[in-house]
Motif scaffolding. Structure first.
Motif, PDB file in Angstrom:
ATOM      1  N   GLY A  16      40.866  27.378  44.755  1.00 10.41           N
ATOM      2  CA  GLY A  16      40.386  27.364  45.961  1.00 10.41           C
ATOM      3  C   GLY A  16      39.159  26.212  45.888  1.00 10.41           C
ATOM      4  O   GLY A  16      38.593  25.975  44.797  1.00 10.41           O
ATOM      5  N   SER A  17      38.974  25.659  47.024  1.00  7.77           N
ATOM      6  CA  SER A  17      38.017  24.569  47.033  1.00  7.77           C
ATOM      7  C   SER A  17      36.704  25.217  47.158  1.00  7.77           C
ATOM      8  O   SER A  17      35.546  24.545  47.150  1.00  7.77           O
ATOM      9  N   GLY A  18      36.344  26.642  47.154  1.00  7.58           N
ATOM     10  CA  GLY A  18      34.925  27.148  47.345  1.00  7.58           C
ATOM     11  C   GLY A  18      34.593  27.440  46.005  1.00  7.58           C
ATOM     12  O   GLY A  18      33.606  28.117  45.772  1.00  7.58           O
ATOM     13  N   VAL A  19      35.189  27.139  44.785  1.00 11.23           N
ATOM     14  CA  VAL A  19      34.723  27.626  43.571  1.00 11.23           C
ATOM     15  C   VAL A  19      34.778  26.465  42.497  1.00 11.23           C
ATOM     16  O   VAL A  19      35.304  25.502  42.840  1.00 11.23           O
ATOM     17  N   ARG A  20      33.708  26.339  41.705  1.00  9.92           N
ATOM     18  CA  ARG A  20      33.430  25.324  40.964  1.00  9.92           C
ATOM     19  C   ARG A  20      34.721  24.916  39.922  1.00  9.92           C
ATOM     20  O   ARG A  20      34.896  24.043  39.822  1.00  9.92           O
ATOM     21  N   THR A  21      35.004  26.010  39.147  1.00  5.66           N
ATOM     22  CA  THR A  21      35.802  25.869  38.170  1.00  5.66           C
ATOM     23  C   THR A  21      37.175  26.697  38.252  1.00  5.66           C
ATOM     24  O   THR A  21      37.164  27.667  37.981  1.00  5.66           O
ATOM     25  N   ALA A  22      38.315  26.052  38.642  1.00  4.58           N
ATOM     26  CA  ALA A  22      39.599  26.924  39.068  1.00  4.58           C
ATOM     27  C   ALA A  22      40.313  27.098  37.709  1.00  4.58           C
ATOM     28  O   ALA A  22      40.236  26.303  36.567  1.00  4.58           O
ATOM     29  N   GLN A  44      31.115  27.148  45.500  1.00  5.69           N
ATOM     30  CA  GLN A  44      30.587  25.507  45.895  1.00  5.69           C
ATOM     31  C   GLN A  44      29.636  25.861  47.176  1.00  5.69           C
ATOM     32  O   GLN A  44      29.861  27.219  47.761  1.00  5.69           O
ATOM     33  N   PRO A  45      28.915  25.011  47.588  1.00  5.96           N
ATOM     34  CA  PRO A  45      27.860  25.310  48.477  1.00  5.96           C
ATOM     35  C   PRO A  45      28.647  25.608  49.993  1.00  5.96           C
ATOM     36  O   PRO A  45      28.015  26.278  50.728  1.00  5.96           O
ATOM     37  N   ASP A  46      29.486  25.071  50.165  1.00  6.82           N
ATOM     38  CA  ASP A  46      30.181  25.055  51.384  1.00  6.82           C
ATOM     39  C   ASP A  46      31.305  26.314  51.367  1.00  6.82           C
ATOM     40  O   ASP A  46      32.461  26.411  52.263  1.00  6.82           O
ATOM     41  N   ILE A  47      30.868  27.330  50.724  1.00  4.09           N
ATOM     42  CA  ILE A  47      31.950  28.539  50.610  1.00  4.09           C
ATOM     43  C   ILE A  47      32.133  29.159  52.102  1.00  4.09           C
ATOM     44  O   ILE A  47      31.027  29.299  52.569  1.00  4.09           O
ATOM     45  N   ALA A  48      33.245  29.294  52.411  1.00  6.05           N
ATOM     46  CA  ALA A  48      33.433  30.211  53.647  1.00  6.05           C
ATOM     47  C   ALA A  48      34.295  31.514  53.706  1.00  6.05           C
ATOM     48  O   ALA A  48      33.936  32.173  54.385  1.00  6.05           O
ATOM     49  N   ARG A  49      35.223  31.526  52.907  1.00  8.55           N
ATOM     50  CA  ARG A  49      36.084  32.643  52.897  1.00  8.55           C
ATOM     51  C   ARG A  49      36.305  33.084  51.391  1.00  8.55           C
ATOM     52  O   ARG A  49      36.816  31.858  50.595  1.00  8.55           O
ATOM     53  N   LEU A  50      36.457  34.301  51.091  1.00 11.87           N
ATOM     54  CA  LEU A  50      37.239  34.894  49.891  1.00 11.87           C
ATOM     55  C   LEU A  50      38.468  35.408  50.187  1.00 11.87           C
ATOM     56  O   LEU A  50      38.195  36.539  51.032  1.00 11.87           O
ATOM     57  N   LEU A  78      37.623  29.951  49.711  1.00  5.77           N
ATOM     58  CA  LEU A  78      37.984  28.662  50.582  1.00  5.77           C
ATOM     59  C   LEU A  78      36.718  28.047  50.869  1.00  5.77           C
ATOM     60  O   LEU A  78      35.958  28.715  51.699  1.00  5.77           O
ATOM     61  N   ALA A  79      36.728  26.672  50.979  1.00  6.32           N
ATOM     62  CA  ALA A  79      35.530  26.019  51.688  1.00  6.32           C
ATOM     63  C   ALA A  79      35.720  26.067  53.145  1.00  6.32           C
ATOM     64  O   ALA A  79      37.148  26.287  53.804  1.00  6.32           O
ATOM     65  N   ALA A  80      34.842  25.745  53.806  1.00  6.36           N
ATOM     66  CA  ALA A  80      34.942  25.745  55.247  1.00  6.36           C
ATOM     67  C   ALA A  80      36.108  24.847  55.871  1.00  6.36           C
ATOM     68  O   ALA A  80      36.679  25.402  56.917  1.00  6.36           O
ATOM     69  N   LYS A  81      36.193  23.699  55.195  1.00  7.26           N
ATOM     70  CA  LYS A  81      37.309  22.722  55.723  1.00  7.26           C
ATOM     71  C   LYS A  81      38.710  23.341  55.534  1.00  7.26           C
ATOM     72  O   LYS A  81      39.585  23.094  56.237  1.00  7.26           O
ATOM     73  N   ASP A  82      38.891  24.345  54.700  1.00  2.75           N
ATOM     74  CA  ASP A  82      40.172  24.863  54.284  1.00  2.75           C
ATOM     75  C   ASP A  82      40.154  26.412  55.267  1.00  2.75           C
ATOM     76  O   ASP A  82      41.302  27.220  54.874  1.00  2.75           O
ATOM     77  N   ALA A  83      39.364  27.022  55.498  1.00  2.00           N
ATOM     78  CA  ALA A  83      39.366  28.301  56.296  1.00  2.00           C
ATOM     79  C   ALA A  83      38.965  27.920  57.640  1.00  2.00           C
ATOM     80  O   ALA A  83      37.990  28.343  58.155  1.00  2.00           O
ATOM     81  N   PRO A  84      40.093  27.537  58.361  1.00  2.00           N
ATOM     82  CA  PRO A  84      39.805  27.570  59.950  1.00  2.00           C
ATOM     83  C   PRO A  84      39.673  28.905  60.470  1.00  2.00           C
ATOM     84  O   PRO A  84      40.251  30.048  59.938  1.00  2.00           O
TER      85      PRO A  84
END
Ligand code: SF4
Ligand code: SF4
Length: 258
Positions: A16-22, A44-50, A78-84
């Motif tokens: 996901g876009s919210g973690v540094r190393t997938a 990542q700094p903009d983590i929004a959802r797990l 998920l970063a904020a942009k992927d977690a509406p």
């Protein structure tokens, strides 16, 4: 158990876009999601959802302090942009899109109705709830944004819980009935043993009596009759002696005239 071995580890995909190393991580069961994320380099700094379990059938976590279980195949950060923000669920409009998308050809809207009504027996037996593979397609296509797969998980958990309770109560009843049977059997064995002991004592007493085999109760009438006969003989002898004495004595009138 796999090949006779207990499952103690599993491979979990962290992505996901919210973690540094997938990547895929081989971890022991029970490790916390936060530790798994730490192994993947952190958030990542903009983590929004797990999300635990993948993008379709997964469920959002309120915290990362939850353990990895053997069913956890994926951890999605998920970063904020992927977690509406998810829209609120609306009532079912019976459009049938969930049934069209179901790969197992189930009727998700009917199972939803069962789960909401608490009719788990119908969901299981009539609507084949346990054939649901929890892929999450029905939830994804539902225009009313109903989290169908969450309802199905809830219904399955309720059924398992009830089965466990039923098994527990059956086991308790079996143990109670076994205890009653054992108590009754012990009682009968004790009574049989006492009866045998009483019979042995009676036989021993009979063999020790002077009658030489006959019981005391049988000897008693003979003794009594013998005693009566002896008493009668003694009384008769006394009477005969008194009469003989009387006949041998001279009459009183003769003495005075002489
Ligand atoms: S897709 Fe949603 S609204 Fe349509 S029938 Fe299924 S549950 Fe109802
Ligand atoms: S979650 Fe279950 S009911 Fe829904 S589409 Fe997948 S298999 Fe069908």
């Amino acid at each position: 158990m796999v090949f006779g071995e207990p499952v103690t580890r599993r491979v979990v995909t962290v992505t996901g876009s919210g973690v540094r190393t997938a990547g895929n991580w081989d971890v022991p069961l029970g490790i916390l999601a936060s530790d798994l994320i730490a192994q993947a380099g952190g958030y990542q700094p903009d983590i929004a959802r797990l999300v635990f379990g993948g993008p379709m059938g997964g469920f959002a976590l309120a915290t990362d302090e939850v353990p990895v279980t053997k069913a956890a195949n994926c951890l999605l950060a998920l970063a904020a942009k992927d977690a509406p923000v998810e829209p609120l669920p609306m009532p079912c409009i019976r459009c049938g899109k969930c049934a069209e998308g179901c790969p197992v050809e189930l009727q998700p809207q009917q199972m939803l109705w069962d789960a909401r009504a608490g009719d788990f027996e119908r969901a299981e037996k009539q609507d084949s709830l346990f054939e649901c593979i929890e892929c999450g397609i029905c939830s994804a296509v539902c225009p009313s944004h109903i989290p169908l797969v969450q309802y199905f998980r809830f219904a399955k958990t309720e059924i398992w819980q009830r089965e466990r309770e039923h098994e527990k109560s059956s086991l308790a009843r079996e143990r109670f009935e076994f205890r009653n049977t054992r108590t009754e059997r012990d009682k009968q064995e004790r009574e049989a043993m006492l009866a045998q002991k009483r019979a042995q004592l009676a036989a021993q007493k009979a063999s020790e009596s002077p009658a030489g085999g006959s019981s005391a109760s049988e000897a008693a009438p003979d003794d009594k009759q013998r005693a009566i006969a002896e008493a009668m003989a003694r009384a008769k002898a006394r009477k005969d002696a008194a009469q003989a004495e009387k006949l041998a004595a001279p009459p009183k009138d003769e003495d005075t005239s002489a």
